[in-house]
Scaffold this active site. Structure first.
Site, short mmCIF file in Angstrom:
data_model
loop_
_atom_site.label_atom_id
_atom_site.label_comp_id
_atom_site.label_asym_id
_atom_site.label_seq_id
_atom_site.Cartn_x
_atom_site.Cartn_y
_atom_site.Cartn_z
N ASP A 1 1.66 -1.29 -3.60
CA ASP A 1 1.20 -2.61 -3.13
C ASP A 1 1.90 -3.69 -3.98
O ASP A 1 2.98 -3.43 -4.52
CB ASP A 1 -0.33 -2.68 -3.20
CG ASP A 1 -0.90 -3.62 -2.15
OD1 ASP A 1 -0.47 -4.79 -2.13
OD2 ASP A 1 -1.75 -3.20 -1.34
N HIS B 1 5.18 -4.37 -2.86
CA HIS B 1 5.15 -5.48 -1.90
C HIS B 1 5.59 -6.79 -2.52
O HIS B 1 5.45 -7.84 -1.92
CB HIS B 1 3.75 -5.59 -1.30
CG HIS B 1 3.36 -4.41 -0.47
ND1 HIS B 1 2.17 -4.33 0.22
CD2 HIS B 1 4.02 -3.26 -0.20
CE1 HIS B 1 2.10 -3.18 0.86
NE2 HIS B 1 3.21 -2.50 0.63
#
Ligand SMILES: *[C@@H]1O[C@H](CO)[C@@H](O)[C@H](O)[C@H]1NC(C)=O
Ligand SMILES: *[C@@H]1O[C@H](CO)[C@@H](O)[C@H](O)[C@H]1NC(C)=O
Length: 392
Positions: free
Chosen positions: A218, A241
């Site tokens: 993430d 991310h």
């Protein structure tokens, strides 16, 4: 004679004062019953070391020698601490229980709460999250998972040279804290592990994160509501991310994010580079005074992105627009390669358009084709060379 006695008493007091102010005491967790075999629960010994350190009149070091130490959920509570100089010197690895359910139902695995003046040097946290990720990727009904290390309601905290691997959920969370300095951290989890954000900062001010290597499933670093005076520098990010301000504006009454600097970051193969993300929902939140400077992108899907239309599954926000006002955001010295055609995307709120967005020395490529930029509800200006050509 009396005078000489007086002088020697004063002298003695001075000696006592200076020696005591320099004195320091060490608590070795092994001597308090911890086992370094990775199998015997050492929670009690760590808590005992903490309580002793807290009650100490001297600066205290909690020493964790080499080896693996199994810890259950543990809270280092500083509320009744009378010691503002506690150092964890960690050579070993702290490991979570092998059954992910044991810590997975609570918010946090290792938590520092209401502490003032704690330093953590070295060490590795092994959250053993892989079993939980498999559960989450395969089915519903898994526990939500625990953050490996949370710093909550604390101030004057230093963490240097700590590694965190395979957290169940977030690796590190800084919540409602002030003056926190994180340096030289290494954070790793598989690129497809769910919600394993590297470092999440929220409702905190004066946080500094430097020289970190972060690769997770993430965000490398995510920045939540109420963050102020945040400094991020010298970060390697990927997989993951990217670095994200947001998601913001999920609720109406939300504190804004202001004065954030993100400098000298290399993104490698990440989904996003420099991102600001808000829910498409009414909110009085805001983002202002942000400087993104000197970033390198290697094959990044969305190198520069503002997305104010976040509405996963089109649930709870269809046909709404974001109330979060984004202003005064500078991108200076952003270069490298985009993995998609639109290397620069500004998708702002039609109700509260982005303003004061500045692109300065941007050079992003998309293979052999020209990269493009897209703009919606955004106002700003460009300086020096900007590639792809700006739509501001
Ligand atoms: C912005 O934050 C930095 C730390 O990141 C701090 O040094 C600076 O004083 C802050 N600026 C303002 C105007 O508060
Ligand atoms: C910019 O980033 C590069 C690495 O990507 C680094 O070598 C250089 O020192 C940085 N420049 C400044 C001015 O911080």
């Amino acid at each position: 004679m009396e005078k000489i006695t007086m002088i020697s008493v004063v002298f003695l007091l001075l000696v006592l004062f200076f020696s005591s102010s320099k004195a320091s005491i060490e608590y070795n967790v092994l001597k308090l019953g911890a086992k370094s075999n990775g199998k015997t629960d050492s929670t009690k010994a760590f808590l005992q070391a903490w309580t002793s350190a807290c009650n100490s009149d001297y600066s205290a070091t909690i020493h964790v020698p080499r080896g693996r130490y199994l810890l259950n959920n543990i809270v280092f509570n500083g509320q009744d601490c009378k010691n503002y100089e506690i150092t964890f010197q960690i050579e070993g690895t702290l490991v979570a229980p092998s059954d992910y359910n044991i810590i997975g139902k609570s918010q946090d695995w290792i938590k520092f709460k209401d502490v003032n003046g704690v330093k953590i040097y070295g060490g590795t946290l092994d959250g053993r999250g892989t079993g939980l990720w498999t559960c989450k990727l395969a089915s519903k009904g898994c526990p939500h998972g625990a953050t490996s290390l949370k710093i909550g309601n604390s101030k004057n905290v230093v963490i240097q040279g700590l590694s965190s691997v395979n957290s169940q959920k977030f690796h590190i969370v800084i919540h409602e804290s002030e003056n926190v300095y994180l340096q030289g951290m290494t954070i790793t989890a598989s690129g497809n592990s769910p919600n394993t954000d590297g470092i999440h900062v929220e409702a905190s001010k004066g946080v500094t994160i430097t020289e970190a290597d972060i690769g997770t499933g993430d965000d490398c670093i995510s920045i939540g509501p109420g963050t102020k005076n945040l400094w991020i520098e010298h970060i390697n990010c990927g997989p993951g991310h990217g670095i994200s301000i947001g998601s913001l504006g999920k609720v109406f009454n939300e504190n804004g994010v202001q004065n954030v600097t993100v400098k000298t970051v290399a993104f490698t193969g990440t989904q996003n580079g420099l991102r600001i993300k808000t829910w498409a929902r009414p909110s009085k939140g805001f983002v202002r005074h942000v400087l993104f400077e000197n970033a390198t992108m290697i094959n990044v899907e969305n190198p520069v992105i503002i997305d104010q239309n976040y509405c996963p599954g089109r649930q709870n926000c269809p046909n709404q627009v974001s109330g979060v006002k984004i202003s005064d955001v500078t991108y200076r010295g952003v270069r490298g390669s985009s993995a998609t055609e639109f290397a620069v995307k500004f998708d702002c709120s039609s109700k509260k358009p982005c303003s004061g967005i500045i692109l300065d020395k941007v050079h992003l490529t998309y293979g052999k084709k020209p990269a493009r930029s897209s703009c919606a509800s955004v106002d700003g200006s460009t300086y020096n060379e900007v590639q792809p050509s700006s739509c501001l």
